[in-house]
Scaffold this active site. Sequence first.
Site, PDB file in Angstrom:
ATOM      1  CG  ASP A   1     -10.214  11.494  -4.701  1.00  0.00           C
ATOM      2  OD1 ASP A   1      -8.997  11.268  -4.921  1.00  0.00           O
ATOM      3  OD2 ASP A   1     -10.980  11.988  -5.557  1.00  0.00           O
TER       4      ASP A   1
ATOM      5  CB  SER B   1       6.429   0.076  -5.790  1.00  0.00           C
ATOM      6  OG  SER B   1       5.308  -0.347  -5.127  1.00  0.00           O
TER       7      SER B   1
ATOM      8  CB  SER C   1      -3.656  -0.137  -1.417  1.00  0.00           C
ATOM      9  OG  SER C   1      -3.845  -1.499  -1.671  1.00  0.00           O
ATOM     10  N   PRO C   2      -0.652  -1.723  -1.658  1.00  0.00           N
ATOM     11  CG  PRO C   2       0.547  -3.725  -1.908  1.00  0.00           C
ATOM     12  CD  PRO C   2       0.113  -2.490  -2.654  1.00  0.00           C
ATOM     13  N   GLY C   3       1.071  -1.022   0.388  1.00  0.00           N
ATOM     14  CA  GLY C   3       1.833  -0.440   1.498  1.00  0.00           C
ATOM     15  C   GLY C   3       3.347  -0.440   1.363  1.00  0.00           C
ATOM     16  N   GLY C   4       3.856  -0.622   0.155  1.00  0.00           N
ATOM     17  CA  GLY C   4       5.319  -0.624  -0.034  1.00  0.00           C
ATOM     18  C   GLY C   4       5.969   0.682   0.391  1.00  0.00           C
TER      19      GLY C   4
ATOM     20  CG  ASP D   1      -5.058   2.897  -2.207  1.00  0.00           C
ATOM     21  OD1 ASP D   1      -6.092   2.452  -2.747  1.00  0.00           O
ATOM     22  OD2 ASP D   1      -3.955   2.928  -2.780  1.00  0.00           O
TER      23      ASP D   1
ATOM     24  CG  ASP E   1       3.739   4.588  -6.465  1.00  0.00           C
ATOM     25  OD1 ASP E   1       4.139   5.029  -7.547  1.00  0.00           O
ATOM     26  OD2 ASP E   1       3.812   3.392  -6.141  1.00  0.00           O
TER      27      ASP E   1
ATOM     28  CE  LYS F   1       2.904   6.046 -11.249  1.00  0.00           C
ATOM     29  NZ  LYS F   1       3.834   5.151 -10.550  1.00  0.00           N
TER      30      LYS F   1
END
Length: 351
Positions: free
Chosen positions: A255, A183, A216-219, A235, A271, A300
């Site tokens: 949060d 992503s 997470s994971p950090g894209g 995250d 995201d 989304k």
Amino acid sequence: MNTLLLHCRPGFEGEVCAEISEQAALIGVAGYAKGKPASAYAEFVCTEPGGGERLMRELRFERLIFPRQWARGEFVALPESDRIGVLLQHLAELPVFGSLWLEVFDTNDGKELSNFCKKFEGPLRKALTKAGRLVEDAGKPRLLLTFRSGREVFVGMAETGNQALWPMGIPRLKFPREAPSRSTLKLEEAWHQFIPREQWETRLSGDMTGVDLGASPGGWTYQLVRRGMLVTAVDNGPMAESLMDTGLVTHLMVDGFVWKPRQPVDWMVCDIVEKPARNAALLDDWIGGGHCREAVVNLKLPMKQRYAEVKRLLQRLEDGFAERRIKVSIACKQLYHDREEVTCHLRRLDR
Ligand SMILES: C[S@@+](CC[C@H](N)C(=O)[O-])C[C@H]1O[C@@H](n2cnc3c(N)ncnc32)[C@H](O)[C@@H]1O
């Protein structure tokens, strides 16, 4: 030349029809939209002379949310042999073009056809140049030939400053091997889409700070770090060690809908997979509250009335800022790397 062809992500033909019908009605261009499900395009058939040209003159392509590319023109049948001859005949009625893109629709059939296009492009370019129909000139309109099959092509045109940045609206971005998730390309594409390249040094600079909500994971964090920014990654999930090792990332397990920075930051990106209204409210909160100067947030869209929902949320944001007299530029696009989602970019203009 009176049909507007609009490429899109397969499955979003209905959104494109709704959007272009609304926009055409707003500027008073008569016509109707049609789009076959999963065909990856829609058409707006103008029922008044010059309608296609007027739509493209009065609308800004980058302001449209769901179309990936557009062109005004018409479908032309091609023979088995001498396709170039038929195209030349057709083009004799049209202006001289300054560039040429061969395109297909984003479907499996389209992918197969792209091999044909690759082979066809060289001889076609040569013939058009020789006939004086194509001269290299960025000021002249672009000829967009979109093949539906080897026997049928949409002969279209668009002004180079008012169309997709890439053929079919698909950026060729290379996945960086060190990035922790695919992503990452979404945020990179967002920058290409929303920030003119010549402004990257000032608006995405190494002395800036950023917050990545749902990191997470950090894209996405990877993209901010790649620009040299100091990033707060929010995250409960883990961050890639390679990113933490840069020393540029602070990871907070809190949060993302509650946490706010003590000092304003330059960028907020988000995201998180949540209801679009909740993510839009984050934009209102962060941009309106002065917590960041620019933001990229994904919305989304699992529901049916996706165009109506996006419009409603964007309108609510716009009204909210206007009420508080906050000057903000708002852009929204379904990017190539977006799936059932769109990407919003907001920028405070008064700070
Ligand atoms: C689609 S993933 C993000 C992928 C990330 N942008 C990347 O490029 O690697 C969504 C993330 O949002 C996180 N998330 C969900 N709800 C959250 C919340 N309320 N606060 C912070 N993070 C949240 C999830 O843990 C998940 O890691």
